[in-house]
Design an enzyme around this catalytic site. Structure first.
Site, PDB file in Angstrom:
ATOM      1  N   LYS A  85      37.133  31.709  44.982  1.00 56.50           N
ATOM      2  CA  LYS A  85      36.746  31.534  43.916  1.00 56.50           C
ATOM      3  C   LYS A  85      37.573  31.912  42.447  1.00 56.50           C
ATOM      4  O   LYS A  85      37.484  33.679  42.492  1.00 56.50           O
ATOM      5  CB  LYS A  85      34.816  31.254  43.613  1.00 56.50           C
ATOM      6  CG  LYS A  85      34.424  31.259  43.079  1.00 56.50           C
ATOM      7  CD  LYS A  85      32.603  31.296  42.920  1.00 56.50           C
ATOM      8  CE  LYS A  85      32.275  30.699  41.716  1.00 56.50           C
ATOM      9  NZ  LYS A  85      31.031  31.111  41.908  1.00 56.50           N
TER      10      LYS A  85
ATOM     11  N   ASN B  55      41.704  36.635  38.363  1.00 60.89           N
ATOM     12  CA  ASN B  55      42.749  37.411  38.815  1.00 60.89           C
ATOM     13  C   ASN B  55      42.085  38.796  39.454  1.00 60.89           C
ATOM     14  O   ASN B  55      42.360  39.990  40.155  1.00 60.89           O
ATOM     15  CB  ASN B  55      43.577  38.111  37.534  1.00 60.89           C
ATOM     16  CG  ASN B  55      44.317  36.530  36.892  1.00 60.89           C
ATOM     17  OD1 ASN B  55      44.207  35.477  37.945  1.00 60.89           O
ATOM     18  ND2 ASN B  55      44.529  36.569  35.633  1.00 60.89           N
ATOM     19  N   ARG B  56      40.722  38.466  40.241  1.00 57.67           N
ATOM     20  CA  ARG B  56      40.265  39.889  41.021  1.00 57.67           C
ATOM     21  C   ARG B  56      39.942  40.890  39.462  1.00 57.67           C
ATOM     22  O   ARG B  56      39.730  42.401  40.043  1.00 57.67           O
ATOM     23  CB  ARG B  56      40.887  40.121  42.527  1.00 57.67           C
ATOM     24  CG  ARG B  56      40.858  38.677  43.246  1.00 57.67           C
ATOM     25  CD  ARG B  56      39.088  38.673  43.530  1.00 57.67           C
ATOM     26  NE  ARG B  56      39.146  37.687  45.038  1.00 57.67           N
ATOM     27  CZ  ARG B  56      38.688  36.129  43.601  1.00 57.67           C
ATOM     28  NH1 ARG B  56      38.280  36.360  42.689  1.00 57.67           N
ATOM     29  NH2 ARG B  56      38.055  35.511  44.949  1.00 57.67           N
ATOM     30  N   LEU B  57      40.389  41.269  38.609  1.00 59.38           N
ATOM     31  CA  LEU B  57      40.431  42.053  37.497  1.00 59.38           C
ATOM     32  C   LEU B  57      38.770  41.969  37.309  1.00 59.38           C
ATOM     33  O   LEU B  57      38.410  42.066  35.689  1.00 59.38           O
ATOM     34  CB  LEU B  57      41.081  41.805  36.844  1.00 59.38           C
ATOM     35  CG  LEU B  57      42.412  42.624  36.939  1.00 59.38           C
ATOM     36  CD1 LEU B  57      43.292  42.266  35.425  1.00 59.38           C
ATOM     37  CD2 LEU B  57      42.874  43.252  37.797  1.00 59.38           C
TER      38      LEU B  57
END
Ligand SMILES: Cc1cc2nc3c(=O)[nH]c(=O)nc-3n(C[C@H](O)[C@H](O)[C@H](O)COP(=O)(O)O)c2cc1C
Length: 215
Positions: free
Chosen positions: A10, A192-194
């Site tokens: 997600k 972006n998993r940041l």
């Protein structure tokens, strides 16, 4: 049995957590987030939190309890003081609370020290509970092994008869705990998993240090 969950993926895009939009005190940010979760509407039991304790067997254990009050001092929940978690807390009052609010893609992780709240506060909260919950608290020696469900239900029936028209007072081993935080980490999912992670840590001067952590 084999089930691959690798495709559960997600992108988190609902919000952000930036330093210029937070207060010096983490309880104020907790309050802001909690209100936003309540406003999101679709969240069932936003006050459900996991409390992790270090057990007498040396293993950590997490289980859900309901947050019933929060103030600048910390987080209050109610339970049986003789339960597995109660015994773990007697042995080691350092615990971790965590919330996961998927509706806002948020997580909060609190480390803190637990203590029992004043007896009159526990009395007040017990008094506010429905009769069934009061009797249930008396009927259940929480965390003990029981031979069957029938035993529990029969006990409740007896208590219902015994307390008919009588005031039900709080059992001495049931009451509230206050978790006084020493650190609170706020996690906001980002693309972006940041993700954003802001951690407040209580200093010896009782001021909160604010740091950003790598996601
Ligand atoms: C949604 C939810 C809310 C719960 N709320 C409480 C609570 O407020 N207090 C409590 O003692 N147990 C609550 N429980 C049950 C606990 O998760 C747990 O089973 C119980 O406290 C016994 O834990 P222990 O044997 O590790 O001490 C709740 C469980 C769920 C799923």
């Amino acid at each position: 049995m084999k089930k691959d969950l690798g495709n559960y993926r997600k992108s988190y895009e609902k919000s952000a957590l930036m330093e210029d939009a937070i207060s010096d005190n983490p309880m104020e940010l907790f309050q802001k987030w909690f209100h936003e979760i309540e406003k999101a509407g679709s969240v069932d039991e936003p006050n459900a939190m996991t409390i992790s304790t270090l057990g007498l067997d040396g293993f950590p254990k997490g289980r859900i309890v309901l947050l019933k009050r929060y103030t600048y001092e910390g987080f209050i929940f109610y339970t049986n003081y003789s339960s597995e978690k109660g015994k773990a807390i007697d042995n080691n009052p350092k615990v971790c609370l965590s919330f996961f609010w998927p509706a806002m893609e948020r997580q909060v992780i609190i480390k803190g020290t637990v203590s029992k709240i004043a007896e009159n506060m526990s009395d007040g909260y017990f008094e506010s509970r429905p009769t069934g919950s009061k009797l249930g608290a008396i009927a259940s020696n929480q965390s003990e092994v029981i031979p069957s469900r029938d035993v529990l239900e029969n006990k409740l029936k007896k208590l219902e008869a015994q307390y008919e028209q009588k005031e039900i007072s709080r059992p001495a081993n049931w009451g509230g705990y206050l978790v006084a935080p020493i650190s609170i980490e706020f996690w906001q999912g980002r693309p972006n998993r940041l993700h954003d992670r802001i951690r407040y840590t209580l200093g010896e001067d009782y001021n909160w240090k604010i740091e950003r952590l790598a996601p």
